[in-house]
Design a protein around this motif. Sequence first.
Motif, PDB file in Angstrom:
ATOM      1  N   MET A 270       0.906  -1.311   0.173  1.00  0.00           N
ATOM      2  CA  MET A 270       0.020   0.008  -0.027  1.00  0.00           C
ATOM      3  C   MET A 270       0.708   1.272   0.009  1.00  0.00           C
ATOM      4  O   MET A 270       0.510   2.305  -0.750  1.00  0.00           O
ATOM      5  CB  MET A 270      -0.775   0.005   1.084  1.00  0.00           C
ATOM      6  N   LEU A 271       2.012   1.189   0.828  1.00  0.00           N
ATOM      7  CA  LEU A 271       2.907   2.447   1.068  1.00  0.00           C
ATOM      8  C   LEU A 271       3.448   2.575  -0.464  1.00  0.00           C
ATOM      9  O   LEU A 271       3.756   3.714  -0.968  1.00  0.00           O
ATOM     10  CB  LEU A 271       3.865   2.157   1.980  1.00  0.00           C
ATOM     11  N   LEU A 272       3.787   1.469  -0.973  1.00  0.00           N
ATOM     12  CA  LEU A 272       4.671   1.585  -2.433  1.00  0.00           C
ATOM     13  C   LEU A 272       3.619   2.416  -3.221  1.00  0.00           C
ATOM     14  O   LEU A 272       4.028   3.114  -4.142  1.00  0.00           O
ATOM     15  CB  LEU A 272       4.927   0.307  -3.045  1.00  0.00           C
TER      16      LEU A 272
ATOM     17  N   ILE B 249      -6.225   8.645  -1.606  1.00  0.00           N
ATOM     18  CA  ILE B 249      -5.742   7.327  -1.538  1.00  0.00           C
ATOM     19  C   ILE B 249      -4.468   7.421  -0.402  1.00  0.00           C
ATOM     20  O   ILE B 249      -4.258   6.217   0.258  1.00  0.00           O
ATOM     21  CB  ILE B 249      -4.751   7.288  -2.726  1.00  0.00           C
ATOM     22  N   GLY B 250      -3.784   8.285   0.026  1.00  0.00           N
ATOM     23  CA  GLY B 250      -2.673   8.298   1.109  1.00  0.00           C
ATOM     24  C   GLY B 250      -3.503   8.170   2.501  1.00  0.00           C
ATOM     25  O   GLY B 250      -2.868   7.353   3.216  1.00  0.00           O
TER      26      GLY B 250
ATOM     27  N   ALA C 188      -5.575   2.107   6.710  1.00  0.00           N
ATOM     28  CA  ALA C 188      -6.014   0.993   6.445  1.00  0.00           C
ATOM     29  C   ALA C 188      -4.814  -0.073   7.241  1.00  0.00           C
ATOM     30  O   ALA C 188      -4.673  -0.857   7.811  1.00  0.00           O
ATOM     31  CB  ALA C 188      -6.089   0.471   4.961  1.00  0.00           C
ATOM     32  N   ILE C 189      -3.415   0.691   6.607  1.00  0.00           N
ATOM     33  CA  ILE C 189      -2.203   0.066   7.190  1.00  0.00           C
ATOM     34  C   ILE C 189      -2.308   0.049   8.937  1.00  0.00           C
ATOM     35  O   ILE C 189      -2.043  -1.001   9.351  1.00  0.00           O
ATOM     36  CB  ILE C 189      -0.991   0.835   6.951  1.00  0.00           C
ATOM     37  N   SER C 190      -2.520   1.066   9.643  1.00  0.00           N
ATOM     38  CA  SER C 190      -2.753   1.194  10.996  1.00  0.00           C
ATOM     39  C   SER C 190      -3.520   0.204  11.291  1.00  0.00           C
ATOM     40  O   SER C 190      -3.189  -0.373  12.518  1.00  0.00           O
ATOM     41  CB  SER C 190      -3.021   2.719  11.417  1.00  0.00           C
ATOM     42  N   ILE C 191      -4.634  -0.294  10.780  1.00  0.00           N
ATOM     43  CA  ILE C 191      -5.734  -1.054  11.383  1.00  0.00           C
ATOM     44  C   ILE C 191      -5.513  -2.425  11.123  1.00  0.00           C
ATOM     45  O   ILE C 191      -5.436  -3.294  11.874  1.00  0.00           O
ATOM     46  CB  ILE C 191      -7.150  -0.588  11.026  1.00  0.00           C
ATOM     47  N   SER C 192      -4.908  -2.810   9.886  1.00  0.00           N
ATOM     48  CA  SER C 192      -4.627  -4.263   9.600  1.00  0.00           C
ATOM     49  C   SER C 192      -3.344  -4.655   9.913  1.00  0.00           C
ATOM     50  O   SER C 192      -3.264  -5.969   9.985  1.00  0.00           O
ATOM     51  CB  SER C 192      -4.878  -4.474   8.125  1.00  0.00           C
TER      52      SER C 192
END
Lengths: 352, 352, 352
Positions: B133-135, B314-315, B321-325
């Motif tokens: 996702m970060l990419l 998007i950011g 989403a990253i923080s939660i998953s």
Amino acid sequence: MKQKLFYTATAIFFILSAILHYSGASATVQITICSAAVILLAAFLGRATENVAHYAGERMGGFLNATFGNAAELIIAIFLVKEGLFDMVKASITGSIIGNMLFVLGLSVFMGGLKFKIQKFNELLAGHNASLMLLAVIVLFIPAVFARDFEPRQVDALSLIVAGILIIAYILWLVFSMITHKNELSEIVPTNTVESHEQAHWSKGFSIVMLVVATVMVAFISEWLVGNLEEFTHRFGLSELFVGAFLIAIIGNAAEHSAAVFLAMKNKIGAAVEIAVGSSLQIALFVSPVLVFISFFFGDIMDIVFTTYELVAIGVAAFIAISISRDGKTNWYEGLLLIFVYIILGVAFFMA
Amino acid sequence: MKQKLFYTATAIFFILSAILHYSGASATVQITICSAAVILLAAFLGRATENVAHYAGERMGGFLNATFGNAAELIIAIFLVKEGLFDMVKASITGSIIGNMLFVLGLSVFMGGLKFKIQKFNELLAGHNASLMLLAVIVLFIPAVFARDFEPRQVDALSLIVAGILIIAYILWLVFSMITHKNELSEIVPTNTVESHEQAHWSKGFSIVMLVVATVMVAFISEWLVGNLEEFTHRFGLSELFVGAFLIAIIGNAAEHSAAVFLAMKNKIGAAVEIAVGSSLQIALFVSPVLVFISFFFGDIMDIVFTTYELVAIGVAAFIAISISRDGKTNWYEGLLLIFVYIILGVAFFMA
Amino acid sequence: MKQKLFYTATAIFFILSAILHYSGASATVQITICSAAVILLAAFLGRATENVAHYAGERMGGFLNATFGNAAELIIAIFLVKEGLFDMVKASITGSIIGNMLFVLGLSVFMGGLKFKIQKFNELLAGHNASLMLLAVIVLFIPAVFARDFEPRQVDALSLIVAGILIIAYILWLVFSMITHKNELSEIVPTNTVESHEQAHWSKGFSIVMLVVATVMVAFISEWLVGNLEEFTHRFGLSELFVGAFLIAIIGNAAEHSAAVFLAMKNKIGAAVEIAVGSSLQIALFVSPVLVFISFFFGDIMDIVFTTYELVAIGVAAFIAISISRDGKTNWYEGLLLIFVYIILGVAFFMA
């Protein structure tokens, strides 16, 4: 026998490079011979680091490798600061940070990952590295935001204060990681490490001497290589930003970079991470602020305000490196991701 | 008996929708019947995914579901690219990415969390999803920053290079996750999974055929729904950005979305995450760059520069989403947080 | 005996401060006596929190401490909103958020870390705190980006909607953390906690009454201190932003801050985190949106658009706090890092 041959070859190629450099041979010839010397020196440096690590732990080995390597860069940067070439200094700082975080770390993780399914290093260290990377980004970001409305005098003052805090933070980090929480941050030695049984370990003192010798040789050869490179690149009309942030960073650090890869392939990913991430943190949190103070003593302060491109590059590098290294586990694909981001940044800088 | 009734109803409502669509019935009637058909089809698609997952694992089931779903969207997007409607394509890419990351993931996690206190999925996969996702964010962010000072020709070149790197990265991700590290990324089957014992599993071949059939039916019905929707929304004077990024993304993917929720409620959160996050990654890292290349073959390059609003959306979606998953554990509140961020973005886009 | 002396001293210094305040004594005298009273009150507040925590758990103790503390701030802010001093309100919101996330958390972690090598608190809670901090940043960031192109009427509408969603999110967070997942988020009591055996625990009712009494006393003394401070600072020509965001936030919350440090030094880091992070989340997700609605009822809406400086400060604070607290483990160096970032922000705001 094999050992002797290796050391003889390293010495010969180093001396040959020196002769060619001072006799002013053509750039192409010099680059060819120097490159061969770099490869041999990289193996030499890697071996020296490994021997130091045998006595002092992977982290200390990696730390000394990074420190000696950065000492050479610091000396070069001081001359540039003296001449007031602040933009070039900042470009090379940027290049060193992202080169280590993306290219060296990426290549080490990738090559190590091809040999070992999953490589692990100390998770607590990974977390602290992440926080320190974030500190580096924050500390470059804040002056850039505030400096827009500041007068030059204020920007200088802010730069000096920030630099002072960073140096204190870095020194305390060494106290924390080398003294008070040394054991908590040390590597669990992986059982499947490929120990080089065929070669005897050097003595403690000899290991350190060899690490210094290797670093000094690497510093000279890098200098000669970069000198030729500049001639080369100016002919092709490359931008100063690209040359400073990418070409010099890669070629000038080729030997250190190879040493990290060499260690990762021996499943000593902890030492490789320490060289790659440790080196970039040392530049961001120590070398860079020291240069600000040195510029102050030379009379003209180099502020700590980086360009938008440089900030984006450092920020992006830190975030992806944090995301990948955070869990203390690496694999080949994570190495590739880092390299991909490095390539994209390289292309963008090349075009800028 | 119950089964038969269900399939018959699904077929009847699908055919009815087709008749209404091609006979040009009023939008209100069409939307009503189509919506009923979508609900039935969602259950059908979910069942097909579940059967494929029974043979190939949750991840592969989710991956195939996402891929077939995105194939339909890709085809529609190609027509838009051909007509040079680049802004609409980018808005719909944005909508698909944030719709999947926030709305589908959020609703799945929320609904699953109401039934099960804590749901778990593969932690290593969660970490890799985060890095990817970060990419995706980085790769959209860099061109946006650099393009401001670039000439159009340079922006096109940068877009093509970035697109090429993304496609390679995505293909290697499949190699990594499906071949070299398949086992490391597979789901640990939770012991309290509600297995539907009353219904027999389909055969392997039949499962895949049914997944394809369900996807095709979903593609048609989504198309008809969206067609009516546009008529509807234009009457209410909604902005193109809002319609493209929110309404079409929600309604056009209603069936896939429901399938993810359906699986999460059966404690198959791994498959749900794969549909939601996997789908958004596929769009960001594969569909979007493929469209850049397709535009290149049509003669007029669609650059990869998104608007500030789209980038922010998007950011923001990726970071939450990253923080939660990231920890591989979910609960109802985390689902709600994702939905809240989606609503806030929706309101902002609606007003823009 | 020792106990009695302590309570008597606290009462005397409080009454003395009141007399000096209402008799209009010189600022220097008032500040000296008030400061002594604050130190005594901090110990009193810490003890009350600890006693409540004994019955209701560390989290509930920390939550009540934070809530009572913020209630006082809310009341002051309502008066400012009524007078239309929106910029000052936002500066003080910013100051409370970063003061708690960086200074209070940092000092607690640092002081606790000096006594205990590694302190641990609930990891799941750490993850949720991180997601909520991110939500707070996102929710301040989106209006700031979109508002640039919006008309004032739209900004007001967006602010009200966002505020409504935040309040719902915060209330549901309480439902989640206090009811549905209370056990999952509770602290594992560390075995090496320094229990104060010499002093008997208060009764349940008395503990809560004492917490309320202590908070009310703290609110008064803080108010008196801040009143004098303003006189002082205006004489030195400090900017309103710096005074609002730093000085008032530190001195006005000195007692609560000391209570958190006091608990961390007793190895109750869970309670300290709850006071520090919980308090900043309560301000961002509850106090701030409530003020938006209150301004609406007063007739002139305070929008939720913060300045770039404030956004940067909150964003930077959240990211470093997330990075450091995420693993649920803390040590002295992590505390220092938070404090360093706070100092850098303080210097930048001071100069701005």
